[in-house]
Design an enzyme around this catalytic site. Structure first.
Site, PDB file in Angstrom:
ATOM      1  N   LYS A 175       0.671  -1.097  -0.291  1.00 15.47           N
ATOM      2  CA  LYS A 175      -0.133  -0.319   0.349  1.00 15.47           C
ATOM      3  C   LYS A 175       0.566   1.266   0.244  1.00 15.47           C
ATOM      4  O   LYS A 175       0.796   1.829  -0.841  1.00 15.47           O
ATOM      5  CB  LYS A 175      -1.162  -0.366   1.470  1.00 15.47           C
ATOM      6  CG  LYS A 175      -1.070   0.748   1.742  1.00 15.47           C
ATOM      7  CD  LYS A 175      -2.669   1.672   2.497  1.00 15.47           C
ATOM      8  CE  LYS A 175      -1.920   1.400   4.279  1.00 15.47           C
ATOM      9  NZ  LYS A 175      -1.433   3.016   4.211  1.00 15.47           N
TER      10      LYS A 175
ATOM     11  N   ARG B 108      -4.483  10.758   4.625  1.00 16.43           N
ATOM     12  CA  ARG B 108      -3.826  11.175   5.181  1.00 16.43           C
ATOM     13  C   ARG B 108      -2.329  11.234   3.469  1.00 16.43           C
ATOM     14  O   ARG B 108      -1.815  12.599   3.671  1.00 16.43           O
ATOM     15  CB  ARG B 108      -3.480  11.176   6.403  1.00 16.43           C
ATOM     16  CG  ARG B 108      -2.693  12.412   6.579  1.00 16.43           C
ATOM     17  CD  ARG B 108      -1.271  11.917   7.868  1.00 16.43           C
ATOM     18  NE  ARG B 108      -0.397  12.951   8.000  1.00 16.43           N
ATOM     19  CZ  ARG B 108       0.572  13.406   6.799  1.00 16.43           C
ATOM     20  NH1 ARG B 108       0.511  12.206   6.107  1.00 16.43           N
ATOM     21  NH2 ARG B 108       1.320  14.096   7.545  1.00 16.43           N
TER      22      ARG B 108
ATOM     23  N   CYS C 290      -4.679  12.699  13.231  1.00 22.09           N
ATOM     24  CA  CYS C 290      -5.280  11.093  12.740  1.00 22.09           C
ATOM     25  C   CYS C 290      -5.742  10.580  13.888  1.00 22.09           C
ATOM     26  O   CYS C 290      -4.420  10.551  14.812  1.00 22.09           O
ATOM     27  CB  CYS C 290      -5.319  10.267  11.387  1.00 22.09           C
ATOM     28  SG  CYS C 290      -3.335   9.776  11.380  1.00 22.09           S
TER      29      CYS C 290
ATOM     30  N   ASP D 292       4.644   0.523  12.159  1.00 20.43           N
ATOM     31  CA  ASP D 292       3.082   0.006  11.285  1.00 20.43           C
ATOM     32  C   ASP D 292       3.307  -1.577  12.041  1.00 20.43           C
ATOM     33  O   ASP D 292       1.874  -2.445  11.698  1.00 20.43           O
ATOM     34  CB  ASP D 292       3.531  -0.100  10.099  1.00 20.43           C
ATOM     35  CG  ASP D 292       2.827   1.577   9.204  1.00 20.43           C
ATOM     36  OD1 ASP D 292       3.390   1.581   8.165  1.00 20.43           O
ATOM     37  OD2 ASP D 292       3.284   2.201   9.796  1.00 20.43           O
TER      38      ASP D 292
ATOM     39  N   ILE E 248       8.101   7.046  16.896  1.00 17.67           N
ATOM     40  CA  ILE E 248       7.797   7.495  16.023  1.00 17.67           C
ATOM     41  C   ILE E 248       5.825   8.295  15.647  1.00 17.67           C
ATOM     42  O   ILE E 248       5.664   9.443  16.140  1.00 17.67           O
ATOM     43  CB  ILE E 248       6.903   6.856  14.319  1.00 17.67           C
ATOM     44  CG1 ILE E 248       8.284   6.266  14.666  1.00 17.67           C
ATOM     45  CG2 ILE E 248       6.563   7.436  13.413  1.00 17.67           C
ATOM     46  CD1 ILE E 248       9.412   6.639  13.856  1.00 17.67           C
TER      47      ILE E 248
HETATM   48  C1  EPZ Z   1       4.225   6.815   6.324  1.00 19.42           C
HETATM   49  O1  EPZ Z   1       2.943   7.913   6.982  1.00 19.42           O
HETATM   50  C2  EPZ Z   1       2.875   5.832   6.309  1.00 19.42           C
HETATM   51  N1  EPZ Z   1       2.400   5.760   5.504  1.00 19.42           N
HETATM   52  C3  EPZ Z   1       2.610   5.778   7.441  1.00 19.42           C
HETATM   53  O2  EPZ Z   1       1.764   4.156   7.141  1.00 19.42           O
HETATM   54  C4  EPZ Z   1       3.732   4.937   8.902  1.00 19.42           C
HETATM   55  O3  EPZ Z   1       3.601   4.662   9.478  1.00 19.42           O
HETATM   56  C5  EPZ Z   1       4.460   6.208   8.280  1.00 19.42           C
HETATM   57  O4  EPZ Z   1       5.453   6.843   7.292  1.00 19.42           O
HETATM   58  C6  EPZ Z   1       5.706   5.656   9.328  1.00 19.42           C
HETATM   59  O5  EPZ Z   1       6.560   4.467   8.891  1.00 19.42           O
HETATM   60  C7  EPZ Z   1       2.013   5.491   4.221  1.00 19.42           C
HETATM   61  O6  EPZ Z   1       3.552   5.528   3.929  1.00 19.42           O
HETATM   62  C8  EPZ Z   1       1.008   6.086   2.741  1.00 19.42           C
HETATM   63  P1  EPZ Z   1       6.618  10.614   8.822  1.00 19.42           P
HETATM   64  P2  EPZ Z   1       4.142   9.820   6.444  1.00 19.42           P
HETATM   65  O7  EPZ Z   1       6.030  11.526   7.386  1.00 19.42           O
HETATM   66  O8  EPZ Z   1       4.788   9.969   5.767  1.00 19.42           O
HETATM   67  C9  EPZ Z   1       7.033  13.578  11.680  1.00 19.42           C
HETATM   68  C10 EPZ Z   1       0.527   2.863   7.860  1.00 19.42           C
HETATM   69  O9  EPZ Z   1       0.187   2.507   8.767  1.00 19.42           O
HETATM   70  N2  EPZ Z   1       6.467  14.393  11.336  1.00 19.42           N
HETATM   71  O10 EPZ Z   1       7.237   9.180   8.004  1.00 19.42           O
HETATM   72  O11 EPZ Z   1       3.046  10.571   7.205  1.00 19.42           O
HETATM   73  C11 EPZ Z   1       5.788  11.799  12.297  1.00 19.42           C
HETATM   74  O12 EPZ Z   1       4.444  12.829  13.132  1.00 19.42           O
HETATM   75  C12 EPZ Z   1       0.342   4.075   7.810  1.00 19.42           C
HETATM   76  O13 EPZ Z   1       0.135   1.886   6.706  1.00 19.42           O
HETATM   77  C13 EPZ Z   1       6.808  15.771  10.677  1.00 19.42           C
HETATM   78  O14 EPZ Z   1       7.324  15.672  12.225  1.00 19.42           O
HETATM   79  O15 EPZ Z   1       4.579   9.002   8.528  1.00 19.42           O
HETATM   80  C14 EPZ Z   1       6.104  11.158  12.531  1.00 19.42           C
HETATM   81  O16 EPZ Z   1       6.414  11.464  13.982  1.00 19.42           O
HETATM   82  C15 EPZ Z   1      -0.089   5.220   9.247  1.00 19.42           C
HETATM   83  N3  EPZ Z   1       7.050  16.363   9.975  1.00 19.42           N
HETATM   84  C16 EPZ Z   1       7.455  11.671  11.515  1.00 19.42           C
HETATM   85  O17 EPZ Z   1       7.381  12.067  11.322  1.00 19.42           O
HETATM   86  C17 EPZ Z   1       6.138  16.152   8.986  1.00 19.42           C
HETATM   87  O18 EPZ Z   1       6.277  16.779   8.604  1.00 19.42           O
HETATM   88  C18 EPZ Z   1       7.281   9.939  10.746  1.00 19.42           C
HETATM   89  O19 EPZ Z   1       6.136  10.543  10.213  1.00 19.42           O
HETATM   90  C19 EPZ Z   1       5.786  14.637   8.252  1.00 19.42           C
HETATM   91  C20 EPZ Z   1       6.365  13.887   9.318  1.00 19.42           C
END
Ligand code: EPZ
Length: 422
Positions: free
Chosen positions: A22, A92, A116, A309, A331
């Protein structure tokens, strides 16, 4: 709404095939907007989130056809640059449309994703990266409004308070692919899904190196062409099936998974007492060892650390392991909506800040429980598979966002599980 009903305590035996990832498919589908030529994406899982992404592309004017895992996208029909709130609020991941729309149309308007259930979802790193490429960005009426006539390559540090960002890395990579000059992303996300996106972009004519490492180089090109690509297997689905074998004391062969994507999980499973065998044809065989399940401590980290995840799912296993285990969620510190539901099934988990302390129990008991988010639903399914008696998991639309027909796959290997209309 559907619910899933499970009669637990049956060891799962047989073979399970893993679908396409996905979290690779979603940004790759968004990346097709970077060209006006047709793209073919294969091994695309038929998931709610994928169908939502396809709906958004259609709302932008793009023609698509999706049949048996094969998605054809004709992006030459792209006619508008606004990703509407009604779609983004349900998924998201739509944020990864920002980069491609900006790069292709020189403007983009994507609804702020909002939070979320797993916690705050800031976008500061996305905005930092795109601004570094020369985009002018403002937030107005709940939308991210980005403009940039000419985008120029830049050196960008994309690490945040919680480490690297998967979709911010994706957005910057997609934008930089069409910027003038060279971009270096430092503290880039190393997840296999980010590397798969880069591989697809390179097939379109991009010039990206270092994908899968914290330093990714992108040499901007004038245009990108259509391409055909098969999405990598879903390591989180694979990990979920591996845990289904572990928690039921079964003997499963997992097909089409990539062992190199699951090293952190295998490391923890071997300390818990699960036997993992890597077969010559690439399949992975999972059995429980003879000495029961031992406790362990887990901290979630960016790849190749233990994946957030998989946190809810391995918690279900630790609920029936001997001793006391501790999970620390680095995370998404609030990603514990599954705890209260697991406790309804006889688990003994309590939260201390971003940590969960799990006192292993001899057994869990089936109960009516409610899914709250994608991976929490998977944890409840796993707990239902080992619990004595009947478990009913409601609101399984959460599950359908990220798992393709999981109840059918589990029933094929002996689970007493079915989907019923609520
Ligand atoms: C991706 O989300 C995945 N989704 C998530 O999977 C996964 O949990 C996550 O990466 C972490 O591995 C998809 O790929 C569609 P991040 P993403 O930006 O990219 C912080 C699932 O269950 N952050 O890597 O949105 C954030 O708050 C989903 O399949 C900032 O601080 O996650 C988090 O603490 C859920 N500023 C950390 O970084 C930003 O601008 C990692 O988030 C962006 C993120």
């Amino acid at each position: 709404m559907d619910k899933i009903v499970i009669e637990g305590n049956v060891p799962l035996v047989g073979e399970v095939s893993v679908s396409g990832a996905k979290n690779a498919a979603l940004p790759i589908i968004a990346a097709t907007l970077l060209t006006d030529e047709p793209c073919i994406i294969k091994n695309v899982p038929a998931l709610r989130d994928v169908l939502t992404m396809i709906k958004i592309l259609k709302s932008l004017g793009v023609k698509t056809s999706f049949e048996a895992g094969r998605l054809k996208v004709e992006p030459k029909y792209l006619r508008q640059h606004v990703a509407d709130y009604k779609f983004v609020s349900t998924m998201r991941a739509s944020i990864c449309l920002l980069g491609p729309l900006l790069a292709r149309l020189k403007q983009a308007r994507v609804s702020m994703p909002g939070g979320c259930i797993i916690g705050q979802r800031p976008v500061d790193l996305h905005l930092k990266g795109l601004r570094a490429l020369g985009a002018r960005i403002k937030i107005e009426h709940g939308y991210i409004i980005a403009e940039g006539k000419t985008l120029r390559g830049s050196d960008i540090y994309l690490g945040g308070a919680y480490g690297s960002s998967v979709l911010a890395t994706a957005n910057v990579m997609m934008c930089a692919a069409l910027a003038k000059g060279r971009t270096l992303i430092e503290n880039a996300a190393c997840e296999p899904e980010v590397a798969d996106l880069a591989d697809f972009l390179n097939k379109m004519g991009a010039r990206i190196t270092g994908q899968g490492t914290p330093a990714v180089w992108i040499e901007g090109v004038r245009r990108l062409g259509g391409a055909s690509h098969s999405v990598i297997p879903d390591r989180i689905e694979a990990g979920t099936h591996i845990l289904a074998a572990a928690i039921t004391g079964g003997d499963l062969v997992i097909r089409k998974a990539r062992r190199e994507h699951l090293s952190a999980l295998f490391d923890k499973l071997s300390s818990i007492g699960i036997k993992i065998a890597f077969l010559p044809n690439g399949d992975i065989r999972v059995k429980r060892g003879s000495r029961g399940l031992r406790s362990t401590d887990i901290t979630t980290l960016p790849y190749p650390g233990f994946p957030t995840d998989m946190q809810a799912q391995i918690m279900a296993l630790l609920c029936v392991s001997d001793g006391i285990s501790v999970i620390t969620e680095k995370i998404f510190p609030d990603r514990y909506m599954h705890v209260s539901e697991l406790n309804r099934m006889g688990a003994d988990v309590f939260l201390e800040g971003a940590s969960a302390i799990i006192k292993g129990q001899k057994r869990m008991s089936g109960a009516p429980v409610m899914a709250s988010d994608l991976r929490a639903s998977a944890a409840l399914i796993l707990a239902g598979l080992v619990a004595r008696g009947k478990t009913e998991v409601s609101r399984v639309y959460h599950l359908d966002r990220g798992y393709e027909k999981i109840e059918e796959k589990l029933a094929k290997v002996g689970a007493r599980i079915k989907r019923v209309k609520e």
